[in-house]
Design a protein around this motif. Structure first.
Motif, short mmCIF file in Angstrom:
data_model
loop_
_atom_site.label_atom_id
_atom_site.label_comp_id
_atom_site.label_asym_id
_atom_site.label_seq_id
_atom_site.Cartn_x
_atom_site.Cartn_y
_atom_site.Cartn_z
N ASN A 310 -66.99 9.22 0.54
CA ASN A 310 -65.81 9.91 1.05
C ASN A 310 -64.61 8.97 1.06
N LEU A 313 -63.11 8.00 4.48
CA LEU A 313 -63.86 7.00 5.24
C LEU A 313 -63.67 5.61 4.66
N HIS A 314 -63.53 5.54 3.34
CA HIS A 314 -63.30 4.24 2.72
C HIS A 314 -61.99 3.63 3.19
N GLN A 315 -61.00 4.47 3.43
CA GLN A 315 -59.68 3.97 3.82
C GLN A 315 -59.68 3.34 5.22
N ILE A 316 -60.69 3.70 6.03
CA ILE A 316 -60.77 3.10 7.37
C ILE A 316 -61.86 2.04 7.44
N LEU A 318 -65.06 2.17 6.10
CA LEU A 318 -66.47 2.58 6.10
C LEU A 318 -66.89 2.88 4.66
N ASN A 322 -71.93 9.09 0.34
CA ASN A 322 -71.73 10.18 1.29
C ASN A 322 -73.09 10.74 1.74
N GLU A 324 -73.51 12.23 4.73
CA GLU A 324 -73.32 13.31 5.71
C GLU A 324 -74.02 14.58 5.22
N THR A 358 -68.81 15.86 -0.92
CA THR A 358 -67.43 15.54 -1.27
C THR A 358 -66.80 16.77 -1.93
#
Length: 567
Positions: A310, A313-316, A318, A322, A324, A358
């Motif tokens: 995702n 999530l990569h941008q924060i 993590l 994927n 989930e 995704t």
């Protein structure tokens, strides 16, 4: 992405190709009405059924009679299942004392299982009794699958026969497929599942004590028998709400692989049966090659996107794939492959939640259904749906070479092309029309749990699934309402029978024609050029029809994730 993941996808594809011939040969024996080793056991049952019902299996039917008998049978069985669900509370084999199903829910479920869609707005273990699961639902897993194969047989006869008005006998086709294929295969398959740990019992539930000391009630029931035909018949309706993600339906990597194979083997086998029926097995192999090419592209894109993870999530910080909505015991590759298998066929079983994929990973299963699930496809429905596109492709090829189009010895004229277009256009009319209606009416807008493009994708996926007779869901749509139960029920009925009737009309039209031998000027329909034209025709027709709606849904969803915007 890993080497093991790619090996799973490629190895699975190779196994499907290897199994096509043996299953195709068995199907061809049933197509011809020949005696099989199982006739010693099931032959008396077949003959007894004919005597009790007054049916002459040797009496050939016109396409109109074939269609009428099929439609009347579907109507009667729909009403029967509706009655079973409504009266569930007073019927036996209801150990948990579940009440009858409401009117709109019972109607939706009856249509879903009769049409081979198996759309489930409910939680199976908490809504349906053992009797409803077996008599109301599992019986249709056999009958709807047998109906699809019967329609395919009728179309094959249209290509194979010359100057006749008949396409077979609906009752004989459906009975033989059920007795000599689906029933014995399901018994063996169910025994295998029991050995692997899938429950098969009339006990409603058991109580267990958790590690924390709490009391938990675990639902049980005749799971293995429903699971077997659910996969073989490309039905997809699970005993449990979590479907094939539930350990009681799909306990291990072995059962996961076998379930995926069982979804595909009959559909792949029918391509070989078609080649045998028209006297040229290369025709069947060409169709299977085109199907598997489309399948490999879809599986590769889905696996790539789910392994990439995702972007939000990569941008924060993590990183990772994927996971989930996926089972750890299956992982990324097996979950991605299962999602493409179940939507390439008209199965609808899931071992991961597609709503959590995704955006592009979820686009592929959706597009598979929008194409009419012709990439292997449902039992029977996949091959006859694919042959509709073959008629379009050969018509285009005929225009290229400047002569009357021909396919497997039959001239394809205006009547066949019009009927093929009529059958193909039913899906986009229902999918796009009902989706548009749902996203402007308050009752429809109350369904999606997400806002923005993803919420639109939930609605679009639901009607793609219902009209394509798939039955899987994005799992983010609250569909158990009178609005969605009603509208999705109409979509399922139209998507099934407004395709079948034109297919039977094509069969009747082709059967009345003379055989036209191939000449040096004929367009070849077995080589690489033909396979490429088939694939291109399918992608162009599907792309031009659904690209705008996909742009509003999963494509926009993907772009918003890349920009860091969340709804």
């Amino acid at each position: 992405m890993t080497f093991a993941g790619w090996l799973l996808i490629l190895g699975f594809t190779a196994l499907v190709a290897l199994l096509a011939k043996p299953f195709g040969l068995w199907l061809f024996a049933l197509y011809e009405g020949r005696t099989t080793p199982l006739h010693r056991v099931a032959g008396p049952i077949e003959r007894g059924f004919y005597r009790l019902s007054g049916i002459d299996p040797d009496r050939q039917q016109s396409w109109q009679a074939y269609a009428l008998h099929m439609l009347m049978f579907q109507l009667v069985t729909t009403l029967f299942t509706y009655a079973v669900l409504r009266l569930q509370g007073v019927l036996p084999l209801n150990p948990r004392g579940l009440a009858g199903v409401g009117a709109d829910g019972a109607m939706n479920t009856a249509i879903a299982f009769v049409t081979n869609t198996n759309w489930q707005w409910y939680s199976g273990e908490a809504t349906l009794s053992n009797l409803s699961q077996m008599l109301g639902l599992t019986i249709h897993n056999f009958l709807s699958a047998a109906t699809g194969i019967a329609i395919a047989f009728a179309l094959f006869r249209g290509f194979a026969r010359t100057e006749t008005k008949t396409v077979g006998n609906f009752w004989a086709d459906m009975t033989r497929v059920t007795l000599y294929l689906l029933l014995p295969a399901s018994i063996l398959y169910a025994l295998f599942l029991v050995l692997c740990g899938v429950p098969q019992t009339f006990v409603g539930s058991i109580d267990a004590t958790t590690l924390e000391g709490a009391r938990q009630t675990i639902a049980l029931g005749p799971v293995a028998s429903q699971e077997a035909i659910k996969m073989l018949g490309t039905n997809g309706g699970g005993f449990f709400n979590a479907n094939s993600a539930h350990p009681f339906e799909n306990p291990s990597a072995l059962t996961n692989l076998v379930q995926m194979l069982s979804i595909f083997v009959l559909g792949a086998g029918l391509t070989f049966t078609f080649g045998k029926a028209v006297g040229n097995t290369r025709q069947g192999w060409a169709i299977l090659a085109a199907m598997l090419a489309l399948f490999l592209v879809g599986a590769s894109v889905t696996y790539w996107q789910e392994a990439a993870g995702n972007p939000a999530l990569h941008q924060i910080g993590l990183a990772g794939a994927n996971m989930e909505g996926k089972e750890v015991r299956f992982g990324i590759a097996a979950s991605a492959l299962f999602s493409v298998v179940t939507t390439a066929a008209s199965c609808g079983a899931v071992n991961a939640m597609h709503d959590s994929f995704t955006a592009i990973g979820g686009l592929v299963p959706m597009f598979n259904m929008q194409l009419g699930e012709i990439v292997i496809g449902g039992v029977g429905s996949g091959i006859y749906g694919f042959l509709l596109y073959a008629l379009l492709a050969v018509f285009i090829a005929g225009l290229m070479v400047g002569r009357t189009p021909e396919y497997v010895g039959k001239k394809i004229e205006a009547r066949e092309v019009k009927l093929a277009v009529l059958a193909i256009v039913i899906l986009p009319l229902c999918i796009l029309g009902f989706t548009a209606l749902s996203v402007v009416l308050p009752a429809g807008l109350a369904g999606p749990l997400n806002k923005g493009p993803h919420g639109f994708s939930e609605v679009l996926y639901a009607f793609s699934s219902a009209t394509g007779n798939n039955g899987s869901a994005f799992a983010g749509l609250t569909a158990g309402t009178p609005f969605y139960n009603g509208l999705l029920g109409v979509a399922m009925w139209l998507g099934r029978f407004l395709v079948i009737v034109p297919v039977l009309a094509i069969a009747g039209s082709l059967a009345a024609k003379k055989h036209t031998p191939a000449t040096s000027g004929s367009f070849p329909t077995t080589g690489g050029l033909w396979i490429g034209l088939l694939v291109a025709t399918i992608l162009i027709v599907g792309g031009l029809t659904f690209l705008p709606s996909l742009a509003l849904g999963p494509v926009a969803d993907h772009l918003t994730l890349l920009s860091g915007k969340l709804y």
